[in-house]
Design a protein around this motif. Sequence first.
Motif, PDB file in Angstrom:
ATOM      1  N   GLY A 198       0.797  -1.221   0.000  1.00 28.72           N
ATOM      2  CA  GLY A 198       0.000   0.000   0.000  1.00 28.72           C
ATOM      3  C   GLY A 198       0.826   1.265   0.000  1.00 28.72           C
ATOM      4  N   ARG A 199       2.115   1.182   0.351  1.00 28.89           N
ATOM      5  CA  ARG A 199       2.966   2.372   0.379  1.00 28.89           C
ATOM      6  C   ARG A 199       3.462   2.682  -1.028  1.00 28.89           C
ATOM      7  NH1 ARG A 199       7.828   2.556   4.503  1.00 28.89           N
ATOM      8  NH2 ARG A 199       6.056   2.958   5.878  1.00 28.89           N
ATOM      9  N   VAL A 200       3.462   3.959  -1.391  1.00 27.90           N
ATOM     10  CA  VAL A 200       4.006   4.388  -2.679  1.00 27.90           C
ATOM     11  C   VAL A 200       5.512   4.567  -2.527  1.00 27.90           C
ATOM     12  CG1 VAL A 200       4.004   6.152  -4.467  1.00 27.90           C
ATOM     13  CG2 VAL A 200       1.853   5.507  -3.352  1.00 27.90           C
ATOM     14  N   PHE A 201       6.283   3.848  -3.317  1.00 24.43           N
ATOM     15  CA  PHE A 201       7.739   3.946  -3.292  1.00 24.43           C
ATOM     16  C   PHE A 201       8.205   4.861  -4.421  1.00 24.43           C
ATOM     17  CE2 PHE A 201       6.943   0.025  -1.073  1.00 24.43           C
ATOM     18  CZ  PHE A 201       7.915  -0.005  -0.082  1.00 24.43           C
ATOM     19  N   ASP A 231      13.983   5.730  -4.550  1.00 27.25           N
ATOM     20  CA  ASP A 231      14.115   4.819  -3.412  1.00 27.25           C
ATOM     21  C   ASP A 231      14.253   3.374  -3.875  1.00 27.25           C
ATOM     22  OD1 ASP A 231      13.929   6.891  -1.589  1.00 27.25           O
ATOM     23  OD2 ASP A 231      11.754   6.729  -1.408  1.00 27.25           O
ATOM     24  N   LEU A 232      13.475   2.981  -4.880  1.00 30.74           N
ATOM     25  CA  LEU A 232      13.555   1.619  -5.407  1.00 30.74           C
ATOM     26  C   LEU A 232      14.906   1.367  -6.062  1.00 30.74           C
ATOM     27  CD1 LEU A 232       9.966   1.279  -6.909  1.00 30.74           C
ATOM     28  CD2 LEU A 232      10.875   0.058  -4.925  1.00 30.74           C
ATOM     29  N   ILE A 233      15.421   2.365  -6.761  1.00 34.57           N
ATOM     30  CA  ILE A 233      16.734   2.231  -7.388  1.00 34.57           C
ATOM     31  C   ILE A 233      17.810   2.056  -6.325  1.00 34.57           C
ATOM     32  CG2 ILE A 233      18.508   3.478  -8.704  1.00 34.57           C
ATOM     33  CD1 ILE A 233      16.206   4.654 -10.392  1.00 34.57           C
ATOM     34  N   ASP A 234      17.749   2.879  -5.267  1.00 35.34           N
ATOM     35  CA  ASP A 234      18.739   2.795  -4.192  1.00 35.34           C
ATOM     36  C   ASP A 234      18.693   1.439  -3.500  1.00 35.34           C
ATOM     37  OD1 ASP A 234      19.675   5.322  -4.664  1.00 35.34           O
ATOM     38  OD2 ASP A 234      18.490   6.269  -3.083  1.00 35.34           O
ATOM     39  N   ALA A 235      17.486   0.914  -3.288  1.00 36.08           N
ATOM     40  CA  ALA A 235      17.326  -0.295  -2.484  1.00 36.08           C
ATOM     41  C   ALA A 235      17.552  -1.584  -3.262  1.00 36.08           C
ATOM     42  CB  ALA A 235      15.926  -0.323  -1.877  1.00 36.08           C
ATOM     43  N   CYS A 236      17.340  -1.583  -4.569  1.00 38.37           N
ATOM     44  CA  CYS A 236      17.274  -2.848  -5.314  1.00 38.37           C
ATOM     45  C   CYS A 236      18.291  -3.004  -6.432  1.00 38.37           C
ATOM     46  CB  CYS A 236      15.873  -3.032  -5.895  1.00 38.37           C
ATOM     47  SG  CYS A 236      14.554  -3.048  -4.657  1.00 38.37           S
ATOM     48  N   PHE A 237      19.105  -1.991  -6.686  1.00 39.39           N
ATOM     49  CA  PHE A 237      20.080  -2.082  -7.763  1.00 39.39           C
ATOM     50  C   PHE A 237      21.488  -1.888  -7.233  1.00 39.39           C
ATOM     51  CE2 PHE A 237      16.148  -1.065  -9.887  1.00 39.39           C
ATOM     52  CZ  PHE A 237      16.193  -1.801 -11.057  1.00 39.39           C
ATOM     53  N   VAL A 277       5.515   9.727  -9.843  1.00 34.04           N
ATOM     54  CA  VAL A 277       5.864   9.523  -8.433  1.00 34.04           C
ATOM     55  C   VAL A 277       6.618   8.210  -8.250  1.00 34.04           C
ATOM     56  CG1 VAL A 277       5.009   9.308  -6.078  1.00 34.04           C
ATOM     57  CG2 VAL A 277       3.862  10.848  -7.683  1.00 34.04           C
ATOM     58  N   GLY A 278       5.939   7.084  -8.453  1.00 34.07           N
ATOM     59  CA  GLY A 278       6.587   5.796  -8.233  1.00 34.07           C
ATOM     60  C   GLY A 278       5.603   4.649  -8.371  1.00 34.07           C
ATOM     61  N   TYR A 279       5.808   3.617  -7.558  1.00 34.18           N
ATOM     62  CA  TYR A 279       5.016   2.382  -7.652  1.00 34.18           C
ATOM     63  C   TYR A 279       4.560   1.954  -6.257  1.00 34.18           C
ATOM     64  CZ  TYR A 279       7.054   1.950 -12.327  1.00 34.18           C
ATOM     65  OH  TYR A 279       7.442   2.191 -13.635  1.00 34.18           O
ATOM     66  N   ARG A 280       3.512   1.144  -6.248  1.00 30.08           N
ATOM     67  CA  ARG A 280       3.100   0.511  -4.996  1.00 30.08           C
ATOM     68  C   ARG A 280       2.502  -0.850  -5.281  1.00 30.08           C
ATOM     69  NH1 ARG A 280      -2.446   2.500  -2.157  1.00 30.08           N
ATOM     70  NH2 ARG A 280      -3.872   2.346  -3.922  1.00 30.08           N
TER      71      ARG A 280
END
Length: 230
Positions: A172-175, A179-185, A221-224
């Motif tokens: 439910g949180r919009v990432f 943030d996704l790039i920092d955390a997953c790549f 914005v991003g994804y959720r």
Amino acid sequence: MNNRLILIVEHNEALRSSVKEHLSHVGFRIVCASDGAVGLSHFRRFKPDLVVLGDELPRRDGFEVLNEIRRDSDTLVIMTSMWSTPSHELRCLTLGADNLLLKPYDNDVLTQRIKNLLRRGGGGRAHRIPVGKLTIDPDAQSACVDAPTGEKELNLTITEYKLLAHMARFPGRVFLRADLIDACFSGDGPLETTLNTHMCNLRAKLTDAGIGDYLECRRSVGYRLVDKRG
């Protein structure tokens, strides 16, 4: 809780010594580091059950260390910080911290939070994460979808799995894309267009499994990831 290994990464010598003495007294094994680089080295070498991680560290800050830990591990992490702003807390949680404790803190409070997390999280072995019909298994690094014939495993790439598992921690949180790039790549991170390509491929696989609407794109914005089952 006896014999569980706790890694303390804290630059303040007095605080680090105090926490080490207190946790040792209640039965934990302790290894310490005074900067982020050594902390990350100790994490890989000793494989602790839980990490108490300060955010402001020499050489590599706590966010960098947390990001590296979350690339290939679901080890429990308590971040400690002097900053209490919502944006700071959100950053900690978005990168995958299991808990945030504000400084100065009481050692008894820290000890109880450690015990609670270890009791729920199994001391470094993560429970399966359900999101509606979707189930993430961090130990197997796999994702399955409930189907009429039983669980169907998704054929995901490593990057697709990391993105899905990261979002599943906070459904439910919009990432934000950054943030996704920092955390997953790895490395300096790809362009946003590369992230969008991975997300497009991930959504296609979820759609084939009947849950394509679980992954939502928020324009600009991003994804959720959301549970659409009911």
